[in-house]
Design a protein around this motif. Structure first.
Motif, PDB file in Angstrom:
ATOM      1  N   ILE A 282       6.342   0.933   7.618  1.00  0.00           N
ATOM      2  CA  ILE A 282       7.189   1.992   7.072  1.00  0.00           C
ATOM      3  C   ILE A 282       8.335   2.265   8.050  1.00  0.00           C
ATOM      4  N   ALA A 283       9.570   2.313   7.508  1.00  0.00           N
ATOM      5  CA  ALA A 283      10.761   2.510   8.346  1.00  0.00           C
ATOM      6  C   ALA A 283      10.697   3.824   9.123  1.00  0.00           C
ATOM      7  N   VAL A 284      10.180   4.871   8.481  1.00  0.00           N
ATOM      8  CA  VAL A 284      10.103   6.194   9.112  1.00  0.00           C
ATOM      9  C   VAL A 284       9.301   6.133  10.411  1.00  0.00           C
ATOM     10  N   TYR A 285       8.309   5.231  10.452  1.00  0.00           N
ATOM     11  CA  TYR A 285       7.451   5.110  11.630  1.00  0.00           C
ATOM     12  C   TYR A 285       7.857   3.912  12.497  1.00  0.00           C
ATOM     13  N   GLY A 286       9.142   3.517  12.431  1.00  0.00           N
ATOM     14  CA  GLY A 286       9.641   2.427  13.265  1.00  0.00           C
ATOM     15  C   GLY A 286       9.080   1.079  12.881  1.00  0.00           C
ATOM     16  N   TYR A 287       8.777   0.914  11.610  1.00  0.00           N
ATOM     17  CA  TYR A 287       8.235  -0.337  11.062  1.00  0.00           C
ATOM     18  C   TYR A 287       6.934  -0.758  11.727  1.00  0.00           C
ATOM     19  N   LYS A 288       6.206   0.217  12.261  1.00  0.00           N
ATOM     20  CA  LYS A 288       4.883  -0.094  12.797  1.00  0.00           C
ATOM     21  C   LYS A 288       3.916  -0.291  11.639  1.00  0.00           C
ATOM     22  N   VAL A 289       2.899  -1.097  11.896  1.00  0.00           N
ATOM     23  CA  VAL A 289       1.885  -1.337  10.864  1.00  0.00           C
ATOM     24  C   VAL A 289       1.063  -0.066  10.671  1.00  0.00           C
ATOM     25  N   ARG A 290       1.111   0.448   9.453  1.00  0.00           N
ATOM     26  CA  ARG A 290       0.305   1.626   9.100  1.00  0.00           C
ATOM     27  C   ARG A 290      -0.424   1.297   7.802  1.00  0.00           C
ATOM     28  N   PRO A 291      -1.666   0.854   7.886  1.00  0.00           N
ATOM     29  CA  PRO A 291      -2.408   0.424   6.694  1.00  0.00           C
ATOM     30  C   PRO A 291      -2.443   1.507   5.616  1.00  0.00           C
ATOM     31  N   HIS A 292      -2.282   1.064   4.402  1.00  0.00           N
ATOM     32  CA  HIS A 292      -2.411   1.963   3.244  1.00  0.00           C
ATOM     33  C   HIS A 292      -3.670   1.554   2.495  1.00  0.00           C
ATOM     34  N   LYS A 293      -4.725   2.364   2.628  1.00  0.00           N
ATOM     35  CA  LYS A 293      -6.022   1.993   2.059  1.00  0.00           C
ATOM     36  C   LYS A 293      -6.270   2.617   0.681  1.00  0.00           C
ATOM     37  N   GLY A 294      -5.181   2.983   0.036  1.00  0.00           N
ATOM     38  CA  GLY A 294      -5.319   3.523  -1.315  1.00  0.00           C
ATOM     39  C   GLY A 294      -4.303   2.900  -2.246  1.00  0.00           C
ATOM     40  N   THR A 295      -4.363   3.266  -3.516  1.00  0.00           N
ATOM     41  CA  THR A 295      -3.386   2.841  -4.518  1.00  0.00           C
ATOM     42  C   THR A 295      -2.710   4.099  -5.040  1.00  0.00           C
ATOM     43  N   ASP A 296      -1.365   4.152  -4.896  1.00  0.00           N
ATOM     44  CA  ASP A 296      -0.628   5.337  -5.338  1.00  0.00           C
ATOM     45  C   ASP A 296      -0.167   5.180  -6.778  1.00  0.00           C
ATOM     46  N   PHE A 297      -0.512   6.177  -7.603  1.00  0.00           N
ATOM     47  CA  PHE A 297      -0.063   6.214  -8.997  1.00  0.00           C
ATOM     48  C   PHE A 297       0.939   7.358  -9.128  1.00  0.00           C
ATOM     49  N   ALA A 298       2.217   7.016  -9.324  1.00  0.00           N
ATOM     50  CA  ALA A 298       3.256   8.038  -9.464  1.00  0.00           C
ATOM     51  C   ALA A 298       3.150   8.692 -10.833  1.00  0.00           C
ATOM     52  N   ALA A 299       3.253  10.021 -10.846  1.00  0.00           N
ATOM     53  CA  ALA A 299       3.179  10.778 -12.093  1.00  0.00           C
ATOM     54  C   ALA A 299       3.773  12.160 -11.853  1.00  0.00           C
ATOM     55  N   PRO A 300       4.293  12.812 -12.898  1.00  0.00           N
ATOM     56  CA  PRO A 300       4.884  14.145 -12.733  1.00  0.00           C
ATOM     57  C   PRO A 300       3.857  15.165 -12.238  1.00  0.00           C
ATOM     58  N   ILE A 301       4.345  16.166 -11.522  1.00  0.00           N
ATOM     59  CA  ILE A 301       3.479  17.254 -11.056  1.00  0.00           C
ATOM     60  C   ILE A 301       2.807  17.911 -12.272  1.00  0.00           C
ATOM     61  N   GLY A 302       1.515  18.138 -12.146  1.00  0.00           N
ATOM     62  CA  GLY A 302       0.766  18.761 -13.233  1.00  0.00           C
ATOM     63  C   GLY A 302       0.067  17.777 -14.148  1.00  0.00           C
ATOM     64  N   THR A 303       0.316  16.458 -13.950  1.00  0.00           N
ATOM     65  CA  THR A 303      -0.379  15.452 -14.769  1.00  0.00           C
ATOM     66  C   THR A 303      -1.883  15.508 -14.471  1.00  0.00           C
ATOM     67  N   PRO A 304      -2.748  15.539 -15.499  1.00  0.00           N
ATOM     68  CA  PRO A 304      -4.192  15.578 -15.249  1.00  0.00           C
ATOM     69  C   PRO A 304      -4.683  14.327 -14.520  1.00  0.00           C
ATOM     70  N   ILE A 305      -5.565  14.514 -13.541  1.00  0.00           N
ATOM     71  CA  ILE A 305      -6.205  13.418 -12.810  1.00  0.00           C
ATOM     72  C   ILE A 305      -7.636  13.309 -13.304  1.00  0.00           C
TER      73      ILE A 305
END
Length: 440
Positions: A282-305
């Protein structure tokens, strides 16, 4: 003498003759028609009943909760004094937390006295189209929850795929939820809906839901479906496998479960904004390796989970970068976690079914936009759910199989006898419209 007597007799006969003629004439005169007055009965108007009240007995005020509105502010505006407001709130709090539960934009109704002051006597709040909360303080204080009358109407639909299932349904004016239920719930693990072929076709028996007979709230459930993909038939029938927990599953004509134990996504109509990636930079963290161990699902605020599988809630809290989150244990092997919720619904120890709403999409914790981060554990280790061979849902028991086959027999007969509607091209539709207009 004789002549005198003859005259008398003649007069008698003359009188008798005139009398006979008069009677005959009266009998043959046309009867006079006596005009009867027509009685018009004015039917009293039907009373307007809503929320269990006759609204004709009140001055009715409707509005929505606005910024700065509280239960006290609303009642003070409508001539209820503060001591009474405090008393009402105290007695109603076991049923409804008035101080915390009013949401901006939600509708409410005030029933007020029909006098010069129009003092409020009853407050009715609607958190959604179906449910409502009544706080009645006309005489004694009563608070209770209720639901509006609901009607379910069974319908059928057919379609032949030209492009994708959503467009096919949209062309017929049908709900997109029907496409979601078939693609993401019923046939999700049987048919790849991203690779449908032109000419694939389907038939479905489903139920639409209406509130107060007029408010359409969409598809409630799919009773049965048939999908023909690459000329191969696929059947699906809804059947309750556990009446105690209210668990419904879909099975084919041979009683094989069509589902996997897990849904493919915890939110509907979403997109994957970031995948499971152990080498993410991630550029914000100086392109250091920061593992992402989840899957992000984009959705509007208030969408039922939704819970992606049946299980028991083990955590429901707010912590650090995770924000509001819920964690569910499904069995000895699998656990799932849902991060960054705006608000949590599920509580620790609660059993949830696949598809139950456990919270709503938000931006709590470390997040750059509204989404749910979906994390998946297998044997205590976080893994990519899309690379797992996930188990099938629980098969139907031998004791239920015979009952199931008897249950679906008439439904399958009904499904098989639904004829596919022929597809009409835009040119044909235009020509048909012109013909209809010319005939009218």
């Amino acid at each position: 003498m004789d002549s005198k007597r003859n005259r008398k007799l003649g007069n008698k006969y003359l009188v008798l003759f005139i009398l006979v003629i008069t009677i005959w004439a009266c009998k043959n005169e046309p009867e006079l028609e006596i005009e009867q007055e027509e009685t018009v009965s004015i039917k009293a108007p039907e009373p307007v009943i809503e929320f269990g009240f006759n609204l004709d007995n009140y001055t009715v005020k409707r509005d929505t909760i606005r910024n700065g509105d509280t239960f006290g502010v609303i009642l003070e505006r409508n001539n209820v004094g503060y001591p009474k407001i405090f008393n009402i709130a105290e007695k109603a709090k076991d049923t409804f937390d008035i101080a915390r539960s009013l949401q901006v934009g939600k509708p409410y109704t005030l029933l007020c006295a029909k006098d010069s002051l129009e003092t409020a006597t009853c407050f009715i709040y609607q958190p959604n189209l179906e449910d409502y909360i009544v706080i009645n303080f006309q005489d004694s204080i009563k608070a209770y929850r209720s639901k509006k009358p609901i009607k379910y109407i069974e319908k059928t639909a057919t379609g032949i795929i030209e492009d994708n299932i959503s467009l096919t349904l949209e062309a017929q004016g049908l709900s997109p939820r029907l496409a979601y239920k078939m693609a993401d719930e019923i046939f999700a693990w049987t048919i790849d809906f991203r690779r449908l072929q032109k000419g694939d076709r389907f038939k479905v028996i489903y139920t639409d839901k209406y509130i107060d007979d007029t408010i359409y709230t969409g598809v409630d459930r799919v009773k049965a479906a048939y999908f023909e993909h690459n000329q191969e038939p696929f059947y699906a029938f809804e059947f309750m496998t556990d009446s105690t927990k209210g668990i419904m599953d879909y099975f084919n004509e041979e009683a094989k479960n069509l589902r996997r134990a897990f849904l493919k996504a915890p939110v509907k109509f979403s997109r994957i904004s970031s995948r499971y990636n152990l080498r993410r930079r991630i550029a914000v963290y100086g392109y250091k390796v920061r593992p992402h161990k989840g899957t992000d699902f984009a959705a509007p605020i208030g969408t039922p989970i939704m819970a992606t599988a049946n299980g028991t809630v083990t955590k429901s809290e707010r912590r650090g970068g995770n924000g509001n989150y819920v964690k569910i244990r499904h069995n000895a092997t699998y656990e799932t976690q849902y991060l960054h919720m705006r608000k949590r619904k599920a509580k620790v120890g609660q059993f949830v079914k696949q598809g139950d709403v456990i919270g709503w999409v938000g931006m709590t914790g470390n997040t750059g936009g509204p989404h749910v981060c979906y994390r998946f554990w297998k044997n205590g280790r976080q893994v990519d759910p899309f690379k797992q061979k996930l188990p099938e849902a629980k098969p139907i028991s031998d004791s239920l199989k015979i009952q199931y086959l008897d249950f679906i027999e008439p439904i399958k007969f009904e499904l098989d006898n639904i004829n596919f509607k022929p597809q009409i091209t835009a040119e044909e539709e235009m020509l048909e419209t012109v013909i209809q207009q010319s005939n009218s």
